[in-house]
Design a protein around this motif. Structure first.
Motif, mmCIF file in Angstrom:
data_model
loop_
_atom_site.group_PDB
_atom_site.id
_atom_site.type_symbol
_atom_site.label_atom_id
_atom_site.label_comp_id
_atom_site.label_asym_id
_atom_site.label_seq_id
_atom_site.Cartn_x
_atom_site.Cartn_y
_atom_site.Cartn_z
ATOM 1 N N ARG A 174 105.511 145.828 60.553
ATOM 2 C CA ARG A 174 105.726 145.637 59.112
ATOM 3 C C ARG A 174 107.023 144.886 58.842
ATOM 4 O O ARG A 174 107.120 144.156 57.849
ATOM 5 C CB ARG A 174 105.758 146.997 58.421
ATOM 6 N N ARG A 175 107.988 145.029 59.704
ATOM 7 C CA ARG A 175 109.282 144.400 59.463
ATOM 8 C C ARG A 175 109.261 142.904 59.768
ATOM 9 O O ARG A 175 109.914 142.119 59.079
ATOM 10 C CB ARG A 175 110.347 145.085 60.319
ATOM 11 N N HIS A 176 108.527 142.480 60.795
ATOM 12 C CA HIS A 176 108.633 141.095 61.260
ATOM 13 C C HIS A 176 107.335 140.300 61.136
ATOM 14 O O HIS A 176 107.373 139.076 61.328
ATOM 15 C CB HIS A 176 109.072 141.063 62.737
ATOM 16 N N PHE A 177 106.197 140.928 60.850
ATOM 17 C CA PHE A 177 104.926 140.202 60.910
ATOM 18 C C PHE A 177 104.862 139.103 59.853
ATOM 19 O O PHE A 177 104.462 137.969 60.147
ATOM 20 C CB PHE A 177 103.761 141.174 60.739
ATOM 21 N N ASP A 178 105.259 139.405 58.616
ATOM 22 C CA ASP A 178 105.176 138.395 57.561
ATOM 23 C C ASP A 178 106.096 137.214 57.830
ATOM 24 O O ASP A 178 105.726 136.048 57.591
ATOM 25 C CB ASP A 178 105.510 139.031 56.208
#
Length: 723
Positions: A174-178
């Protein structure tokens, strides 16, 4: 209508070669074989096969190959970027695989969102698949030998732990995927050290600094406790919060946070704060050898050494011509030597000398460590081979030469640069022991030695005993290091010589290869700005050009570009195009391997030789011919009745006196008569020169100026500068 000012082409356009699908520094993999990109072609690109043949890759073939998976283009790292350590690259590779699988699952509508309920079963289901992909990545056949060895080492360590941990936390996704999805750059997922990761209220940087400060102070107490340290920190935070609004007050850390900082504090620091440095030394003992390095170039140490020896900067045969008051200055010169030592073997691959400790000499030493030194070894008369190799890490002290931006940037490009604490030579024990060995085995044989203090020196006056020229001393020291130090056994014959050990370790495990010539030019080359013309780029009367530059200037025009020139190699230069460096060869292949000083000396020799020849030719041929041509021209003018007017200083003075020309903006006239125009002359009316004072006559047939007619005068206003 005025034309609008246009920006130069370099500000409005970008070169296509650095933004095309295949770039100069890329590697094209076709059927598992790597091909180099040679040059662009009309239909695509010219590739170099492993066997040396050339291959044309068209754009259609590239489209079809990428679609079928038979062809892929690998982007090479820019020379100015530092290569990440292998554990970091492994972690990024695991995250990149997970992000790709999640992206495919979203596109296939298998699940949506990044919540724990959706990600947890997906991670458990695809974990074996990710493990297989990571093992395949570790066994990549297209990687370099050094890369495969590093990957194999990491893989062996993971296999010794029975499994490769490829699990990823949903919170990390959730922290880095976008960010990864929008930029397609996996570096956004690189780990960062974050405070307050074990629960509790998050504290600010100010609170963390107060915790570190007060914990260190409290640890020096007679009987320090966690509770006592926590009370001190709480009191300091409460004092800081006095009078502040509620929303800006600092949070008080809990005891667990204080306990973690106490646990991180070195025991020797606590002991030394309570009982002193001497007690700490005797209770904890001296430092050991530290980590054992077994690969050549894994770690190197570098430092400057002020050689305790007085030398002559001038040659001995010219001292008789030097004034006596200057001889003492020549005899009081000491030099600095930069040395670089391999930690695993104790081998010295580089030496550099200077009269001061500076970053330029340090960069010269780095260059010699990773490049061929056959010319220098031949100059010193060495019979042994002087090896060169790359290195992963370099350790120096925090001296000004090593803190300079140019050295830190160059060292970071070659490897990782670390600073050891200043004033603690035992943290760089190898380089210090090497200096001690050189002092005992080499410097001690000279009588013009210097000492650390007047007590050790006694009545010895080293300045007055200087007897050797600087160049001769440098030759002897280079030969001692290459032929003596690098070839002698150590530890009373129980350890082989540094040279033999380097050869043995390099045979068992490949050392990091030294930088290529392209990288050396970028790392160590001097930067200049040169115009790009239709003939390419010219530097010191040497032309450089290739197909990439032709393609570049056809797109952006003829502009100024930044180039970097390696002083030791004029066969190639590096040209900066859109932030990346492109290697361009000299059109004349005779410049390959030629250093810049040698070429400048050769040009000076040519100018001196041609100047002597020119003086002889001018005296015998050019000068007499010019005199005869001029005399013939004058004779023809006189034959036609033409008289050339030649104005001398006397004639100009007489003409100025007669015309009485006075500039309006120079000074006001002597008489209050305004300037006037009349009879084709401009000026003012002044009394004519008297016969007593005007004795200058104008030679030649000069027209006599007629006085202006009063009827044709037109008064003008005289502009006066107001103060």
């Amino acid at each position: 209508m005025a034309k609008s000012r246009q920006k130069p082409p370099s500000q409005t356009k970008k070169s296509k070669i650095m933004h095309d699908r295949v770039r100069p520094n890329d590697r094209v993999i076709i059927g598992g074989l790597a091909h180099r990109v040679i040059r662009p072609a009309v239909e695509g690109w010219v590739l170099g096969e492993p066997n040396g043949d050339l291959l044309i890759l068209t754009r259609d073939n590239l489209d079809q190959g990428e679609e079928s998976g038979d062809i892929r283009v690998e982007r090479e790292n820019n020379y100015g970027q530092h290569i990440l350590p292998q554990p970091v690259r492994l972690d990024l590779r695991i995250k990149e695989i997970w992000f790709s699988l999640i992206k495919e699952a979203h596109e296939a509508n298998l699940f949506s969102g990044c919540g724990d309920a959706a990600l947890t079963p997906f991670i458990e289901e695809n974990k074996p698949k990710v493990e297989g992909l990571i093992l395949d990545w570790l066994r990549d056949p297209n990687a370099s030998p050094a890369e495969r060895k590093r990957k194999a080492q990491v893989g062996a360590k993971k296999q010794n732990a029975l499994t490769i941990d490829v699990t990823i936390a949903p919170r990390t996704i959730r922290r880095h995927f976008d960010s990864w999805k929008s930029t397609n750059d996996i570096l956004v997922a690189r780990k960062r050290v974050e405070n307050c990761t074990k629960g509790g209220k998050r504290v600010s940087a100010h609170v963390r600094s107060e915790i570190r400060r007060l914990v260190k102070e409290h640890s020096a107490a007679n009987r320090p406790t966690i509770n006592g340290a926590h009370l001190l920190i709480k009191a300091a935070i409460e004092e800081h919060n006095k009078g502040l609004p509620e929303e800006v007050r600092e949070n008080v850390p809990d005891r667990r946070t204080v306990s973690r900082h106490v646990a991180k504090l070195p025991e020797a620091m606590k002991y030394g704060g309570r009982y002193g440095a001497i007690s700490e030394f005797y209770n904890f003992g001296p430092f050991g050898e530290g980590h054992l390095f077994t690969r050549v170039g894994e770690l190197v140490e570098a430092d400057f050494w002020n050689i305790p020896l007085y030398l002559l900067l001038k040659r001995a045969d010219v001292l008789a011509e030097v004034p006596p008051e200057l001889i003492d200055q020549l005899l009081s010169t000491r030099i600095y030597v930069f040395a670089l030592v391999d930690k695993a073997t104790g081998y010295i691959p580089s030496l550099a000398f200077s009269t001061t400790e500076n970053s330029y000499t340090a960069r010269v030493g780095l260059r010699r460590a990773v490049s061929d030194k056959a010319r220098l070894a031949t100059w010193a008369g060495c019979s042994s081979e002087w090896l060169h190799f790359g290195f992963d890490n370099i350790v120096t002290d925090a001296g000004p030469a090593f803190q300079a931006d140019d050295f830190h940037t160059t060292a970071g490009a070659l490897g990782s640069h670390f600073f050891a604490a200043s004033g603690l030579p035992h943290l760089r024990g190898l380089i210090e022991s090497v200096f001690s060995t050189l002092h005992k085995g080499f410097i001690s044989s000279f009588i013009a030695r210097a000492f650390s203090n007047v007590v050790d020196a006694g009545d010895h006056e080293g300045q007055k005993r200087a007897h050797m020229e600087l160049e001769a001393f440098l030759m002897l020291m280079v030969r001692y290091v290459v032929d003596v130090y690098n070839n002698r056994t150590r530890n009373d014959g129980l350890r082989r010589s540094p040279l033999r050990e380097v050869q043995a370790l390099a045979g068992n495990m490949d050392a990091k290869p030294p930088p290529s010539q392209d990288q050396l030019t970028v790392f160590f080359g001097a930067q200049y700005s040169r115009p790009m013309t239709a003939e390419g780029i010219t530097f010191e009367h040497i032309r450089y050009d290739n197909e990439w530059l032709v393609h570049h200037r056809r797109h952006v025009g003829l502009i100024n570009v930044n180039i970097r020139v390696d002083p030791d190699e004029l066969g190639w230069i590096s040209v900066e195009i859109d932030g990346e460096w492109l290697t361009v060869a000299a059109l004349d292949t005779e410049f390959r391997g030629m250093p810049l000083p040698e070429w400048l000396e050769f040009k000076k020799h040519l100018r001196t030789t041609f100047a002597a020849e020119d003086a002889i030719d001018f005296r015998e041929h050019v000068g007499p011919a010019l005199v005869d041509i001029t005399n013939e021209v004058r004779r023809s003018e006189r034959a036609m009745g033409l008289d050339r007017e030649i104005w001398t200083e006397e004639r100009l003075a007489a003409h100025s006196e007669q015309c009485r020309i006075r500039m309006v903006n120079n000074a006001p006239p002597l008489t209050p008569v305004a300037p006037s125009y009349g009879n084709r002359r401009i000026g003012v009316d002044f009394p004519g020169p008297s016969t007593e004072t005007s004795g200058v006559q104008i030679s030649g047939n000069q027209p006599t100026p007629e006085p202006p007619s009063p009827s044709t005068r037109r008064p003008l206003k005289l502009r006066r500068d107001e103060k």
